[in-house]
Scaffold this active site. Structure first.
Site, PDB file in Angstrom:
ATOM      1  CG  HIS A 177      31.150 -39.926  45.819  1.00  0.00           C
ATOM      2  ND1 HIS A 177      31.381 -41.000  44.990  1.00  0.00           N
ATOM      3  CD2 HIS A 177      29.796 -39.712  45.803  1.00  0.00           C
ATOM      4  CE1 HIS A 177      30.231 -41.415  44.481  1.00  0.00           C
ATOM      5  NE2 HIS A 177      29.265 -40.675  44.954  1.00  0.00           N
TER       6      HIS A 177
ATOM      7  CG  HIS B 257      27.445 -38.266  41.344  1.00  0.00           C
ATOM      8  ND1 HIS B 257      26.109 -37.987  41.441  1.00  0.00           N
ATOM      9  CD2 HIS B 257      27.665 -39.353  42.118  1.00  0.00           C
ATOM     10  CE1 HIS B 257      25.538 -38.853  42.260  1.00  0.00           C
ATOM     11  NE2 HIS B 257      26.462 -39.699  42.679  1.00  0.00           N
TER      12      HIS B 257
ATOM     13  CD  GLU C  28      27.979 -42.351  40.163  1.00  0.00           C
ATOM     14  OE1 GLU C  28      28.952 -42.167  40.931  1.00  0.00           O
ATOM     15  OE2 GLU C  28      26.850 -42.699  40.565  1.00  0.00           O
TER      16      GLU C  28
END
Length: 371
Positions: free
Chosen positions: A119, A190, A329
């Site tokens: 991420h 998220h 996601e």
């Protein structure tokens, strides 16, 4: 407390509400923005991580509840960041060994998930306070400028995030990005969803549908092996809705051991679609809530809340445990920069990256056809 702010709006109020909820250690203020659609549906955005902090939607009897997990206080978020509702980037998901090659040059980005980058690294987009560009009664746009070399990524990247309630049971999220030099980009949201309501316990009884005929198996560090595997005959087949927890304890599927459950990418298509289409649908038999997720992205990362370990006290004052929420996601496939068969994550000057997500809410008393 952030959690207390979710209850602070006056029911009859119509003005857009912005509140400073605290500051970072360097003194940077963090704001909360409340959005309303006029029907009772409301969302709260936090400028730290451009996060979707709460979303209140009705059940089959018209009772509203917050369906997102989140920290009770700003300090809790700072002490233990867990991506609750945040934008994730520059590259959502994992990059193997924190390394990729772009236009013949190798770049190294920090490894913050075992040997891999996750991420965007330890200070990804979830860790910065975004600038509010516009905030109205039903939508807000935030912006962040990531400088060249930020977390090792090339190019100055300008990112906008827009959240909008659309008065018909819809939440739209739009992420865009432009760059002044070639770089890689993969953004997603998220959010942790529990359609029974935040703090209500397990989400493993939710029925999930993913219209994908294949997924990408992973190695022990959750990096795709490069294989595109048919879901037919496996626990990864969600083409027909089924309870999420039905196959989670299947001892004959090694893939479930790697991520302690589902933490995989489903192949909705091999390239981005030109138009929005449904990439997942979730039904909660307990509340009757139905959530349809639309996107143009080729991949969908489904995570079954495997690492919620009972150490987080949420907004309602209740503890979050394994399986108490799910994340869905829409994005490019994990490790795309290192796996050319997955496509390209390259963004060049003059191009605009886009990820548009629509969350359509209804109940099992009548589910509208996604548009």
């Amino acid at each position: 407390m952030i959690g207390a702010l979710a209850l602070s709006a006056t029911a009859g109020a119509v003005a857009q509400e912005r509140t400073v909820i605290g500051t970072l250690p360097d003194g940077t203020p963090v704001e909360s923005i409340l959005l309303r659609d006029g029907s009772g549906m409301q969302a709260r955005i936090i400028t730290l991580g451009a996060a979707l902090h709460s979303l209140e939607v009705p059940d089959r009897d018209g009772r509203f509840a917050d369906v997102l997990l989140g920290d009770a206080t700003l300090q809790a978020t700072l002490d233990k960041p867990q991506y609750f509702g945040t934008i994730v980037g520059r590259f959502a998901n994992r990059i193997a060994h924190g390394r990729f090659t772009l236009d013949g040059k190798t770049y190294n980005v920090p490894a913050n998930d075992g040997p891999n980058s996750l991420h965007g690294g330890p200070r990804g987009f979830d860790k910065v306070v975004w600038q509010v560009v516009e905030a109205t009664r039903d939508h807000a746009t935030l912006r962040h400028v990531s400088p060249d070399g930020d977390q090792g990524f090339p190019g100055t990247l300008t990112v906008t995030a827009t959240y909008a309630l659309q008065s018909n049971g819809r939440l739209a999220i739009d992420y865009t990005a432009t760059t002044d030099a070639p770089t890689i980009v993969n953004l997603s949201n998220h959010a942790y969803w529990n359609l029974s309501g935040e703090g209500s316990g397990t989400a493993m009884e939710h029925e999930l549908m993913i219209p994908a005929s294949a997924y990408t198996p992973v190695d022990a560090t959750l990096i795709p092996t490069g294989v595109v595997q048919p879901v037919q005959g496996t626990v990864f087949d969600f083409r027909t809705p089924k309870p999420i927890g039905r196959d989670l304890r299947s001892g004959n599927e090694p893939q479930l051991l790697h991520g302690h459950g589902y933490d995989h990418n489903w192949v909705v298509s091999r390239t981005p679609a030109k138009a929005l289409r449904e990439v997942a649908r979730v039904h909660d038999p307990r509340s009757g809530r139905v959530m349809s997720l639309l996107s143009t992205q080729p991949g969908l990362q489904f995570y079954s809340g495997n690492f919620l370990d009972g150490s987080t006290v949420g907004k309602s004052g209740r503890v979050y445990r394994q399986g108490d929420a799910i994340a869905l996601e829409p994005q490019l496939f994990p490790d795309t920069p290192n796996q050319p068969a997955f496509g390209s994550a390259r963004l060049a000057p003059g191009q605009t990256y886009e990820n548009r997500m629509i969350y359509q809410f209804s109940t099992d008393r009548g589910t509208p056809t996604p548009r």
